[in-house]
Design a protein around this motif. Sequence first.
Motif, short mmCIF file in Angstrom:
data_model
loop_
_atom_site.label_atom_id
_atom_site.label_comp_id
_atom_site.label_asym_id
_atom_site.label_seq_id
_atom_site.Cartn_x
_atom_site.Cartn_y
_atom_site.Cartn_z
N MET A 65 2.18 1.81 -3.42
CA MET A 65 1.10 2.25 -4.31
C MET A 65 0.79 3.73 -4.06
O MET A 65 0.57 4.49 -5.01
CB MET A 65 -0.13 1.37 -4.07
CG MET A 65 -1.10 1.43 -5.17
SD MET A 65 -0.31 0.84 -6.67
CE MET A 65 -1.69 0.80 -7.73
N LYS A 66 0.77 4.15 -2.80
CA LYS A 66 0.53 5.57 -2.48
C LYS A 66 1.64 6.43 -3.06
O LYS A 66 1.38 7.50 -3.63
CB LYS A 66 0.47 5.77 -0.97
CG LYS A 66 -0.81 5.28 -0.34
CD LYS A 66 -0.79 5.51 1.15
CE LYS A 66 -2.02 4.93 1.82
NZ LYS A 66 -1.98 5.10 3.28
N LYS A 67 2.89 5.95 -2.94
CA LYS A 67 4.03 6.71 -3.47
C LYS A 67 3.90 6.88 -4.97
O LYS A 67 4.09 7.98 -5.50
CB LYS A 67 5.33 5.99 -3.13
CG LYS A 67 6.56 6.72 -3.58
CD LYS A 67 7.82 5.97 -3.19
CE LYS A 67 9.04 6.69 -3.71
NZ LYS A 67 10.28 5.97 -3.40
N VAL A 68 3.54 5.80 -5.68
CA VAL A 68 3.38 5.87 -7.13
C VAL A 68 2.24 6.82 -7.48
O VAL A 68 2.35 7.65 -8.40
CB VAL A 68 3.10 4.46 -7.71
CG1 VAL A 68 2.66 4.53 -9.15
CG2 VAL A 68 4.34 3.59 -7.58
N LEU A 69 1.14 6.74 -6.74
CA LEU A 69 -0.01 7.61 -6.99
C LEU A 69 0.36 9.08 -6.79
O LEU A 69 0.04 9.92 -7.63
CB LEU A 69 -1.16 7.21 -6.06
CG LEU A 69 -2.46 7.98 -6.24
CD1 LEU A 69 -3.04 7.72 -7.63
CD2 LEU A 69 -3.47 7.56 -5.19
N PHE A 70 1.06 9.39 -5.69
CA PHE A 70 1.46 10.77 -5.44
C PHE A 70 2.43 11.28 -6.50
O PHE A 70 2.36 12.45 -6.91
CB PHE A 70 2.08 10.92 -4.05
CG PHE A 70 1.09 10.82 -2.92
CD1 PHE A 70 -0.15 11.45 -3.00
CD2 PHE A 70 1.38 10.09 -1.79
CE1 PHE A 70 -1.06 11.37 -1.97
CE2 PHE A 70 0.47 10.00 -0.75
CZ PHE A 70 -0.76 10.63 -0.84
N GLU A 71 3.33 10.41 -6.97
CA GLU A 71 4.26 10.83 -8.02
C GLU A 71 3.50 11.14 -9.32
O GLU A 71 3.81 12.13 -10.00
CB GLU A 71 5.30 9.74 -8.28
CG GLU A 71 6.33 9.62 -7.18
CD GLU A 71 7.27 8.44 -7.37
OE1 GLU A 71 7.09 7.68 -8.35
OE2 GLU A 71 8.17 8.28 -6.54
N ARG A 72 2.51 10.33 -9.65
CA ARG A 72 1.72 10.58 -10.86
C ARG A 72 0.93 11.87 -10.73
O ARG A 72 0.87 12.67 -11.68
CB ARG A 72 0.75 9.42 -11.11
CG ARG A 72 1.43 8.18 -11.62
CD ARG A 72 0.42 7.10 -11.88
NE ARG A 72 1.06 5.85 -12.28
CZ ARG A 72 0.43 4.71 -12.40
NH1 ARG A 72 -0.87 4.63 -12.16
NH2 ARG A 72 1.08 3.63 -12.76
N ILE A 73 0.31 12.07 -9.58
CA ILE A 73 -0.47 13.29 -9.37
C ILE A 73 0.46 14.50 -9.44
O ILE A 73 0.12 15.52 -10.07
CB ILE A 73 -1.22 13.23 -8.02
CG1 ILE A 73 -2.31 12.18 -8.09
CG2 ILE A 73 -1.79 14.60 -7.66
CD1 ILE A 73 -2.98 11.89 -6.75
N GLU A 132 0.83 -1.21 0.00
CA GLU A 132 0.00 0.00 0.00
C GLU A 132 0.86 1.25 0.00
O GLU A 132 0.54 2.23 -0.68
CB GLU A 132 -0.92 0.01 1.22
CG GLU A 132 -2.11 -0.91 1.08
CD GLU A 132 -3.09 -0.73 2.22
OE1 GLU A 132 -3.35 0.43 2.62
OE2 GLU A 132 -3.58 -1.75 2.72
#
Length: 69
Positions: free
Chosen positions: A46-54, A43
Amino acid sequence: MTITDLRITAIIRTYVKHMKIRPKSQEKVTTPEVSEDRVVISEEAMKKVLFERIGAKVANKARRHESEK
């Protein structure tokens, strides 16, 4: 170092000879098992990847907004 035609022919002949050797009847021939590759992401990752994309999207929009002015 020079490799002659005769040497290459001998190597190929030896290779073909060894390829013809079949396993003995005592040796068990196994078929490779089909395995399924799975990727598990934690998790936190996944949060790190999501924040990088955002962050990348926000930065891209900010650059476009700056270039429009």
